[in-house]
Scaffold this active site. Structure first.
Site, PDB file in Angstrom:
ATOM      1  N   ASP A   1       0.675  -0.891   0.005  1.00 24.00           N
ATOM      2  CA  ASP A   1       0.073  -0.220  -0.419  1.00 24.00           C
ATOM      3  C   ASP A   1       1.014   1.699  -0.480  1.00 24.00           C
ATOM      4  O   ASP A   1       1.925   1.252   1.468  1.00 24.00           O
ATOM      5  CB  ASP A   1      -1.030  -0.054   0.812  1.00 24.00           C
TER       6      ASP A   1
ATOM      7  N   GLU B   1       1.538  -0.022  -5.319  1.00 25.08           N
ATOM      8  CA  GLU B   1       1.061   1.338  -4.927  1.00 25.08           C
ATOM      9  C   GLU B   1       2.285   1.774  -5.573  1.00 25.08           C
ATOM     10  O   GLU B   1       3.044   3.303  -4.629  1.00 25.08           O
ATOM     11  CB  GLU B   1      -0.241   2.127  -4.697  1.00 25.08           C
TER      12      GLU B   1
END
Length: 705
Positions: free
Chosen positions: A403, A432
């Site tokens: 994340d 990400e």
């Protein structure tokens, strides 16, 4: 603000802030005092005037002893603790205290347990153990590199513990940053006999990775929280491990995942997070992007949150059960921030070290969650690497999705990849790669822009998403993509279909296709179906269903790594909630009624997955292969031709030809003889061979020869 604060900010440098409400912020002199009558004057090197306080930059002896309590006294007699602050971020500090051992935490043996805590600035550390209902406290001994140690000669298999750390003039109680498990709501860390966990039966799964993978994102609670899921339990690790569940003839839960044909299940965060009361899960809902402990599983997903072994056993059992059905498991991990710095064990053990701060001593907030983990610091990087290794070894994990990976640094992510692949060579590492405004030089961030520095690490490709579906933010929900009606994006879509690895005239973003994680939707933002409520609001349901099928098909035939968010395969809806992280079960749970209603779309998805797995041309591993074998073009009306010339004797195919028709008219094309239609508008293979091919409106057709 207190009357005065004193900080040790470097070797030989003390910073003092005096509140203007205290003698106008003025002091004529400063002294540093310590044990056994130690006292020396601090020299004023500079004074800075601020609206609420006066800052004094002071020179102090460079040889202050770590692990010793000091006070700073000013001329009016006020004395305050000297806090170890920015000194912990210096190279000299890291050189002196970096510890490379693998024994931090609690290491259980039948006859004894060894406790080790890295706390270089602590004056004292006391270990408090609860064993069979009884509390006992033990002073720990400071050893090399700032590690505090204690061996307890006893069988502590079911013991829990906390640390009392004296530092910066106060004593705080902390759980163990390296704790394997805990009691409910993270009150106490737990000693765990890992040999017992390793005896849970696992099942060998063929190792595949990169473009051979098909990733499916699921949430532990959402998969079985509905009463229609057919499970005995709901919303837990154990519930998702239940076999042979169904609703109206459709598999649910584990059986549903096993039936889809995907290769990897990406579980949304399963490590301990803060915002759901583990004893009262009915009172709250959260996705889990608010971490508290990084190696301890989340207790709200266990059958008994106050039993530290329950959450560990049940997560391991679930992973093994998924392996039994040939499904590999990736965990969504959140190493970029903590929910609350002040109450975190990291800040408790060593303030100012684990997070990024600006030059004024304020926390960096590139995550927009209040803090950023300082992955570039040696012991923070070591913690992340150790956590990855431990999670993979204990639970048999096959990969990790990071994340807000762009908050972390390139060197840490490369070390994570190496560590993960030393445990399991096929381990997938991706995340990400957004460029977030954290206090770290852009050249060091693990972002898409720096993908060339991170071999074998994937990034979610928002270009793929935006070209095909359209922009996803709330203020852009009316913006169309190629499949949702903007045929002017046909050429840009060509770049997306090859994983953005081809250079001019295409848009090149990655140097290898396994770096492109191709997701039309993820847990974030609106679902594709909900977006079409806005950008295709003048169209009927049947038309939008055709567009949804096209998005599914293009995800599967594109070069790169396909990614499916749970529910995408049956036009899932969150009722136009674009940020449902705490919206509750009714919004987030798997809608099995909707799945049954749209079961033909699920069947189409399964056929598209099967197509990808059958033909190697859709799974090219190297950019050089794509450059050599793939040809792209745009025909009249914005129709796309995507052709792969790649020998595939197993399927009697030399050429694959994908035709994407986003128009409202059927299209007819004359080819040379002997073409087979291996995937039509329904995902079916047609009998015979053809020289004329009809591609219905709003459909994807795949031919082979």
């Amino acid at each position: 603000m207190p009357s005065m604060n004193a900080y040790l900010d470097d070797f030989g440098k003390v910073t003092v802030h005096i509140n203007r409400n205290f003698f106008g912020g003025r002091s004529e002199s400063f002294y540093i005092t310590g044990d056994k009558g130690y006292c020396t004057q601090l020299l004023v090197n500079g004074i800075e005037e601020h609206s609420g306080y006066v800052r004094y930059n002071l020179i102090c002896p460079a040889g202050l002893v770590f692990g010793t309590s000091y006070q700073v006294r000013e001329s009016h007699g006020l004395s305050v603790p000297l806090e170890y602050r920015m000194i912990v971020n210096t190279k000299q500090f890291n050189d002196r205290f970096f510890y490379n051992g693998d024994d931090l935490g609690a290491t259980y043996h039948l006859t004894h347990t060894d406790f080790a805590l890295w706390a270089p600035t602590a004056v004292s550390v006391t270990l408090r153990i609860r064993n069979r209902g009884n509390f006992e406290c033990y002073p720990m001994s400071r050893s090399d590199r700032g590690v505090w140690r204690k061996r307890i000669i006893s069988n502590l298999k079911y013991a829990t513990y906390t640390y009392f750390v004296e530092r910066n003039g106060e004593t705080v109680e902390c759980i163990d940053p390296y704790g394997f498990s805990s009691t409910g709501n993270g009150r106490e860390s737990a000693v765990i006999d890992l040999d017992e966990i390793s005896r849970i039966q696992d099942y060998p799964v063929e190792e595949i990775t990169g473009t051979d993978a098909v990733i499916y994102e699921a949430n532990i609670r959402d998969m079985t929280s509905s009463s229609l899921s057919g499970t005995v339990q709901h919303g837990t690790f154990a519930a998702l491990a239940e076999e042979n569940t169904e609703y109206e003839g459709m598999p649910t839960g584990l059986a549903y995942l096993a039936d889809l044909g995907v290769t990897h299940i990406q579980l949304m965060p399963v490590m301990d997070y803060c915002t759901v009361d583990e004893f009262h899960t009915e009172l709250g809902y959260n996705w889990g992007y608010d971490p508290m402990q990084f190696v301890t599983p989340e207790g709200s997903y266990s059958s008994d949150p106050d039993n530290p072994y329950a959450r560990v056993r049940e997560l391991k059992t679930l992973v093994c059960k998924l392996h039994k059905y040939g499904l590999r498991v990736c965990l969504d991990v959140v190493f970029n921030h903590l929910y609350n710095v002040e109450t975190s064990s990291f800040h408790g053990v060593l303030p100012y070290y684990y997070f990024r701060y600006n030059s004024s001593g304020f926390l960096s907030n590139g995550t927009y969650c209040g803090n950023d983990v300082a992955s570039e610091k040696p012991m923070v990087r070591k913690f992340i690497i150790d956590a990855v290794r431990r999670i993979m070894v204990i639970y048999g994990i096959d990969g990790m999705r990071f994340d807000l990976m762009g908050i972390l640094d390139v060197d840490t992510m490369n070390a994570v990849r190496d560590t993960a692949q030393s445990v399991k060579p096929s381990a997938m590492i991706y995340g990400e790669g957004w460029d977030m405004p954290t206090i770290l030089d852009s050249s060091l961030k693990a972002t898409i822009n720096n993908q060339a520095k991170m071999n074998g690490i994937g990034h979610f490709n928002d270009f793929f998403r935006d070209m095909i579906k359209g922009k996803t933010a709330d203020d852009q929900k009316y913006v169309k993509g190629y499949v949702t009606g903007d045929l002017g994006l046909s050429f840009g879509t060509l770049s997306a279909l090859v994983g953005n690895v081809l250079k001019d005239p295409y848009y090149k973003r990655f140097d290898q296709p396994d770096k492109s994680i191709n997701a039309i939707e993820t847990h974030d933002n609106s679902t594709a179906w909900d977006k079409m409520h806005a950008c295709c609001n003048n169209e009927d349901r049947t038309t939008r269903q055709k567009r949804q099928r096209m998005m599914i098909a293009l995800t599967m035939v594109a070069q790169g790594v396909p990614f499916i968010h749970a529910g995408f395969e049956f036009a899932g809806t969150k009722r136009n909630n674009s940020n449902s992280y705490n919206a509750g079960d009714n919004i987030n749970q798997m809608d099995w009624r909707r799945a049954v209603y749209n079961r033909e779309m699920i069947a189409y998805t399964k056929k598209a997955i099967s197509l990808r797995k059958r033909y190697r041309g859709f799974r090219l591993h190297f950019a050089s292969q794509i450059e050599k074998y793939v040809r792209l073009s745009v025909a009249e009306g914005g129709v796309i031709f995507y052709e792969i010339t790649c020998s595939d004797p197993a399927n009697d195919a030399q050429i694959l030809r994908v035709i994407v028709n986003p128009t409202f008219d059927d299209r007819y094309y004359n080819f040379e003889p002997e073409w087979r239609i291996v995937f039509d508008e329904n995902g079916d293979q047609k009998e015979g061979t053809f020289s004329e091919v009809r591609v219905p409106a709003l459909s994807v057709c795949v031919c082979a020869k």
